[in-house]
Design an enzyme around this catalytic site. Sequence first.
Site, PDB file in Angstrom:
ATOM      1  N   GLU A 126      43.918 -42.717 -70.557  1.00 20.94           N
ATOM      2  CA  GLU A 126      42.727 -43.560 -70.365  1.00 20.94           C
ATOM      3  C   GLU A 126      41.500 -42.643 -70.359  1.00 20.94           C
ATOM      4  O   GLU A 126      40.862 -42.430 -69.340  1.00 20.94           O
ATOM      5  CB  GLU A 126      42.817 -44.374 -69.070  1.00 20.94           C
ATOM      6  CG  GLU A 126      43.118 -43.597 -67.804  1.00 20.94           C
ATOM      7  CD  GLU A 126      43.019 -44.488 -66.566  1.00 20.94           C
ATOM      8  OE1 GLU A 126      42.188 -45.421 -66.556  1.00 20.94           O
ATOM      9  OE2 GLU A 126      43.772 -44.238 -65.611  1.00 20.94           O
ATOM     10  N   GLU A 151      33.778 -39.458 -73.904  1.00 18.42           N
ATOM     11  CA  GLU A 151      34.405 -38.609 -72.886  1.00 18.42           C
ATOM     12  C   GLU A 151      35.443 -37.681 -73.520  1.00 18.42           C
ATOM     13  O   GLU A 151      36.321 -37.163 -72.845  1.00 18.42           O
ATOM     14  CB  GLU A 151      35.007 -39.471 -71.766  1.00 18.42           C
ATOM     15  CG  GLU A 151      33.936 -40.209 -70.962  1.00 18.42           C
ATOM     16  CD  GLU A 151      34.477 -40.957 -69.754  1.00 18.42           C
ATOM     17  OE1 GLU A 151      35.664 -40.758 -69.408  1.00 18.42           O
ATOM     18  OE2 GLU A 151      33.708 -41.738 -69.159  1.00 18.42           O
TER      19      GLU A 151
END
Length: 594
Positions: free
Chosen positions: A394, A403
């Site tokens: 995730e 990210e």
Amino acid sequence: MSIKDVRFGFNFLTDTNIKACMDSVKELELTFACLPVSSLRLKSNSKVLDPSSTVMNPEFCQKWCHCVVASISLPNVDSEIESTRLENQKSFTQDISWASFLNVYCIMFELPLHGDVVNLVRLLDNQIDIYINSAVLIQFWALVPIVNLKTDPWKKWTKFISSIRNVNRIKLALEIGPELPSDEELDRWLGEPVAALVIQSKIFMTNKKGYPVLSKPHQKFIKKMFNIGCQIVISGQLGIKQQFNYLGYLYQNTTSLTPYSSDFISGFEDYLQTPLQPLKHNLQSYVYETFEQDPIKYYEYQRAISKALIDKYEDKVLVVYVVGAGRGPLVDATFEAAKDANIKVKISAIEKNENALPSLFFKNKEKWENRVTIINEDMRLWNPSEKCDILVSELLGSFGDNELSPECLDGAQNYLKKDGISIPSSYTSYLGPIQSRKLHAEISSIRKNNDNCNFQKPYVVQLNNVYSIAPPKPLFTFVHPKKNLEESNNRDGFLKFNISQDCVLHGFAGYFETVLYKDVRLSIVPESFSDGMFSWFPAYFPLIKPILLDKGEEIQINFWRCSNKFKVWYEWCMTRPYQSIIHNIKGEMYFMSL
């Protein structure tokens, strides 16, 4: 619905004494009043001065002055006749000085819709500058009608507010009469800093039961404005409490304009945040805790893992690696999925944040019965003894890849079997043009803005006081596992949008949609949003200079994802019909560390 409690007020159009005003506000259970500045002056020509009816009233001085909006009748301060202009300028500044002395909530003036306003802009900026470092917080409301037969009020407002330096001290009081423009034109006001709706009492109708109501178009627009925190002012006939009760009923039955409706996001509307960089910085416990409470994300992950387990099962124990395990919610999801599918699994949890390890060890002992192998390693560097059937992560940010999920999973892919499954299997970033004078003003007010650096970095923000100029479109897609690990994660793309009405481009909203596995998806794109999810707010890529766009134009946005050995960054600009500067060249203002 995550909007602030609404405040109701009444606009006293004629001169009145303070005591009568205070009594009326109390009787109607209102929170503030708009009063002509003449009502606030001491009547020096009166033979007998009654303190209870003036600002000398102790109750007014102690607590009530903060509930007053001082309404100033704006003389023509841009008159071509010098003597008239100077006299009007003197009167205007004196009224501001008196209202500021009384420490009123704010000062309201009617924005001229015809002629020049250059001197008005100069006077307002100068007055704000006078009080900028004092204890007095001076704020103005510009009263603008939503409809005018001779001119477009939005264009006049835009020209005015675009010239103001102290833009964060000028708000909009939008006056609503019987007539309304089209829904599309109304929606444009959602991107403006509307502090209050001033509703003319004459637009109320009476229903069969004798109660005041509004037309469907008026109801629809007022409900939208409730979402951006508008205060409500009724102007005209005083004493009809049912009108306020009816507006309160509309407020209670207002639904959110955005798909975000969880109590967890209340108070974060239009609050600019720096995007997380979990590869560079270890996340804090409260960040894990907040994300773990998402009711949708981990349920969908569990569904995806269950489908993958069933597809991979061949009467053997399946190896699952959870990379970037955090405090273990995906490990929980994997165990639940394996239980539902009645398939045995061997799980390893890989997490580089040593601060998260105690939580993993505790859950392994108390909940997972020591069935999980916990590894404190950077997933890009770990070298396991066996490869896995399913790789679960995730690592997605508000813009999908921001990210550094592509770079992290490129490293982790080395320990996935050739026929292994990655969850997620792909993700796509989306970008759309937006108008938001509030966000632009917020960024302008940030200190240390050398070389406009604050406008050359992305933000994470719960978009609220925003007008979406056009629906977002897909930009970049990443697929896992990658067929060729030598393939670059850099991207170069452009998007085109048609402009349906005159507006101002302040920047671009970024979203993402991910395919976890097969038909299991998660999305923060407004048109396909996963209802109930709150783990991600949209991204926001601002422009240094807002760009005025005309109806019928087509704009083109160019966007780049760039990298070197040490960092990844974005560059962006508008190329048509006007060329803006390219923002964040070489990642000099913002980058994600590898």
